[in-house]
Enzyme design. Structure first.
Site, PDB file in Angstrom:
ATOM      1  N   ASN A  48      -7.331  -2.406  14.135  1.00 29.32           N
ATOM      2  CA  ASN A  48      -8.736  -2.659  13.780  1.00 29.32           C
ATOM      3  C   ASN A  48      -8.867  -3.890  12.879  1.00 29.32           C
ATOM      4  O   ASN A  48      -9.921  -4.141  12.319  1.00 29.32           O
ATOM      5  CB  ASN A  48      -9.347  -1.432  13.097  1.00 29.32           C
ATOM      6  CG  ASN A  48      -8.657  -1.099  11.783  1.00 29.32           C
ATOM      7  OD1 ASN A  48      -7.721  -1.807  11.367  1.00 29.32           O
ATOM      8  ND2 ASN A  48      -9.100  -0.054  11.113  1.00 29.32           N
ATOM      9  N   HIS A  52      -7.054  -4.484  10.083  1.00 26.07           N
ATOM     10  CA  HIS A  52      -6.730  -4.329   8.674  1.00 26.07           C
ATOM     11  C   HIS A  52      -5.414  -4.998   8.313  1.00 26.07           C
ATOM     12  O   HIS A  52      -4.507  -5.114   9.136  1.00 26.07           O
ATOM     13  CB  HIS A  52      -6.774  -2.858   8.223  1.00 26.07           C
ATOM     14  CG  HIS A  52      -5.624  -2.001   8.669  1.00 26.07           C
ATOM     15  ND1 HIS A  52      -5.768  -0.666   8.952  1.00 26.07           N
ATOM     16  CD2 HIS A  52      -4.313  -2.258   8.877  1.00 26.07           C
ATOM     17  CE1 HIS A  52      -4.600  -0.154   9.296  1.00 26.07           C
ATOM     18  NE2 HIS A  52      -3.693  -1.107   9.251  1.00 26.07           N
ATOM     19  N   GLU A  73      -9.599  -1.951   5.236  1.00 25.49           N
ATOM     20  CA  GLU A  73     -10.226  -1.578   6.504  1.00 25.49           C
ATOM     21  C   GLU A  73     -11.453  -2.449   6.776  1.00 25.49           C
ATOM     22  O   GLU A  73     -11.966  -3.131   5.864  1.00 25.49           O
ATOM     23  CB  GLU A  73     -10.651  -0.107   6.435  1.00 25.49           C
ATOM     24  CG  GLU A  73      -9.487   0.866   6.262  1.00 25.49           C
ATOM     25  CD  GLU A  73      -8.669   1.086   7.537  1.00 25.49           C
ATOM     26  OE1 GLU A  73      -8.300   0.099   8.207  1.00 25.49           O
ATOM     27  OE2 GLU A  73      -8.389   2.258   7.861  1.00 25.49           O
ATOM     28  N   ASP A 101       0.815  -1.209   0.000  1.00 31.28           N
ATOM     29  CA  ASP A 101       0.000   0.000   0.000  1.00 31.28           C
ATOM     30  C   ASP A 101       0.854   1.268   0.000  1.00 31.28           C
ATOM     31  O   ASP A 101       2.080   1.208   0.173  1.00 31.28           O
ATOM     32  CB  ASP A 101      -0.953   0.000   1.216  1.00 31.28           C
ATOM     33  CG  ASP A 101      -0.271  -0.456   2.500  1.00 31.28           C
ATOM     34  OD1 ASP A 101       0.974  -0.488   2.530  1.00 31.28           O
ATOM     35  OD2 ASP A 101      -0.979  -0.781   3.460  1.00 31.28           O
TER      36      ASP A 101
HETATM   37  C1  F6R Z   1       1.377  -1.035   5.993  1.00 31.30           C
HETATM   38  C2  F6R Z   1       0.282  -1.982   6.198  1.00 31.30           C
HETATM   39  C3  F6R Z   1      -0.536  -1.929   7.444  1.00 31.30           C
HETATM   40  C4  F6R Z   1       0.295  -2.127   8.708  1.00 31.30           C
HETATM   41  C5  F6R Z   1      -0.572  -2.028   9.953  1.00 31.30           C
HETATM   42  C6  F6R Z   1       0.238  -2.164  11.232  1.00 31.30           C
HETATM   43  O1  F6R Z   1       2.041  -1.297   4.812  1.00 31.30           O
HETATM   44  O2  F6R Z   1       0.052  -2.761   5.330  1.00 31.30           O
HETATM   45  O3  F6R Z   1      -1.503  -2.932   7.372  1.00 31.30           O
HETATM   46  O4  F6R Z   1       0.932  -3.363   8.640  1.00 31.30           O
HETATM   47  O5  F6R Z   1      -1.213  -0.810   9.972  1.00 31.30           O
HETATM   48  O6  F6R Z   1       1.068  -1.081  11.393  1.00 31.30           O
HETATM   49  P1  F6R Z   1       2.241  -1.083  12.493  1.00 31.30           P
HETATM   50  O7  F6R Z   1       3.187  -2.116  12.054  1.00 31.30           O
HETATM   51  O8  F6R Z   1       2.841   0.296  12.423  1.00 31.30           O
HETATM   52  O9  F6R Z   1       1.592  -1.400  13.787  1.00 31.30           O
END
Ligand code: F6R
Length: 484
Positions: A135, A137, A142, A67
């Site tokens: 959450n 994701h 989401e 992403d």
């Molecule tokens: C980012 C992504 C998100 C993160 C998730 C956790 O490329 O795909 O799904 O893996 O938001 O973020 P952290 O690792 O910062 O807790």
């Protein structure tokens, strides 16, 4: 679905790094789908170390990012483009043309999403590495995103923008939209690794993997994937109740690195001769002495092995001076027992035992290092006997390996992995015993054993368990840890 629980994110990330290395070893031109965020930071550091050490190459690999924020300039400090180049791509040998990160400013959103999706499908993802949002994701899919989704523009939920606000100077700066691969895109990967660390992920981990799949928890779709490995730390695994959990090393061999060593303990090391501590355990002792009180109990004077031209007292003095220099390098406190058994033959005199017992009463150690059971060197065997006669029970006993008594197959249950710089300190400690190294190059012996162990143990574990050990450092010292 194996859920592996490591003691901490460092060890969890090592496991992930090993799996990635294996995937690339099996298929050098593998296509990887990669995440950003705080979760993969240690992993990326470990991968760059592996590349620097020559253990891994991305020369033929291709990567796709999950992403990217929308409308954030590519060079912005918080763009995923910047993150990936800073943490990984700039430090590994990947070709720029093999790196694919969604554009943050595509002209035609829909056409661009289709193009990115097509590119990924054409490459075919061999391994997807995922983080997990609080959450639920994955990527930026989401809650509510269809399980059939492919690459699309996502509106970020308040919980996500709040969670990501920590990276921006003000919450107003946090983008509200992102481009992300879809859940169906992720599910098409041949193999998936999901990483999640910290107490704030414990609730969502439980929901995602112990409750029926629902679009309200996007990661729950992963339950339907046939080759996924979930790798957690203790904190993120804390709420799992129904799932069988695995330690990160299935063999029962515990991997220690400088990150997970005991702290705040009183440690005694029974060194048969003045130089055995450095030869057998120099690296571990140097690391332990940072956060523990480490006493080096030197059992014998070792005068027989010093240059024979001098008188006995002079030889003792020389060896003890060398031992003090060594202890300075390792950060340990030397104590000289000058045991009588060294001069008087096979019996362990009561006076030796009393001296050792009194000392142990005074120190009251939590951990003791002793020569291993099958070390055939007579002085080492006697020192073990002396130590066991003197040590209190209910402590942790670490039997160490020596060049005279290498451990047999499965005779050890812990390894300490260490870097080249710690090896340099170990070698300096061994060389402090110049009277010995001028006789026999024990520095070379210790260096060779540590490197040999790194190579052969990887091979043993790999062939027996189909699993690579977690070590990424070039050297190992081996131990058998038991309760005494
Ligand atoms: C980012 C992504 C998100 C993160 C998730 C956790 O490329 O795909 O799904 O893996 O938001 O973020 P952290 O690792 O910062 O807790």
């Amino acid at each position: 679905m194996p859920i592996i629980v490591a003691p901490d994110p460092e060890i969890a990330s090592r496991h992930a790094a090993s799996l990635i290395r294996r995937a690339i070893a099996q298929k050098p031109n593998a296509s990887l789908l990669l995440p950003t965020g705080s979760t993969p930071e240690i992993l990326y550091k470990l991968l760059t170390d592996k590349v620097a050490g020559g253990y891994l190459t991305f020369a033929h690999a291709q990567t796709y990012n999950l992403d990217e924020y929308l409308d954030l300039p590519q060079q912005h400090a918080q763009s995923y483009y910047t993150f990936m180049w800073k943490h990984l791509f700039d430090k590994i040998d990947i070709k720029k043309s093999n790196v694919h990160i969604p554009s943050s400013q595509p002209k035609n959103h829909q056409a661009y999403c289709q193009k990115y999706e097509k590119k990924i499908q054409k490459a075919g993802i061999d391994l997807a590495v995922l983080g997990l949002g609080q959450n639920g994701h994955i990527g930026f899919n989401e809650p509510g995103t269809s399980f059939d989704s492919t690459t699309h523009i996502a509106n970020l939920t308040t919980s996500t923008t709040k969670a990501n606000a920590r990276f921006f100077s003000s919450s107003a700066e946090v983008p509200h939209q992102a481009i992300t691969v879809g859940l169906a895109t992720i599910m098409r990967a041949k193999k998936i690794i999901l990483l999640a660390f910290g107490a704030n992920k414990a609730g969502v981990i439980q929901k995602a993997f112990e409750e029926p799949p629902t679009t309200e928890v996007p990661a729950s779709i992963l339950q339907n994937h046939k080759d996924i490995t979930v790798i957690l730390d203790q904190e993120s695994a804390a709420r799992l109740r129904k799932t069988k959990l695995y330690p990160p090393v299935l063999s029962g061999i515990k991997l220690y690195s400088r990150f997970n060593l005991p702290r705040g303990k009183k440690i005694v090391f029974f060194s048969p001769h003045p130089d055995d501590a450095s030869i057998c355990s120099g690296a571990l002792l140097k690391s332990l002495s940072k956060n523990n009180k480490v006493y080096e109990i030197i059992a014998t004077t070792g005068h027989r092995a010093a240059n024979h031209g001098r008188g006995k007292q002079q030889r003792i003095k020389l060896r003890e001076t060398e031992a003090r220099q060594e202890a300075k390098i390792l950060g340990t406190k030397p104590i000289f027992l000058r045991s009588k058994f060294y001069d008087n033959g096979d019996e362990l005199p009561e006076t030796d035992m009393k001296k050792a017992r009194d000392l142990m009463k005074k120190i009251n150690p939590d951990i003791a290092f002793v020569p291993n059971k099958s070390d055939p060197h007579p002085t080492h065997a006697m020192t073990r006997k002396l130590a066991l006669a003197a040590l209190p029970h209910d402590i942790s006993l670490w039997s160490f390996e020596s060049p005279w008594g290498p451990f047999g197959h499965h005779r050890f249950n812990a390894v300490f992995e260490f870097s080249n710089s710690l090896m340099s300190a170990k070698l300096a400690a061994i060389r402090a015993h110049a009277s010995q190294t001028e006789r026999t190059p024990f520095d070379e012996a210790a260096h060779s054993i540590a490197h040999f162990r790194r190579i052969t143990i990887a091979e043993q574990l790999f062939s027996e368990l189909g699993q690579e050990p977690l070590a990424t450092q070039p050297h190992l010292e081996l131990y058998q840890i038991t309760k005494w």
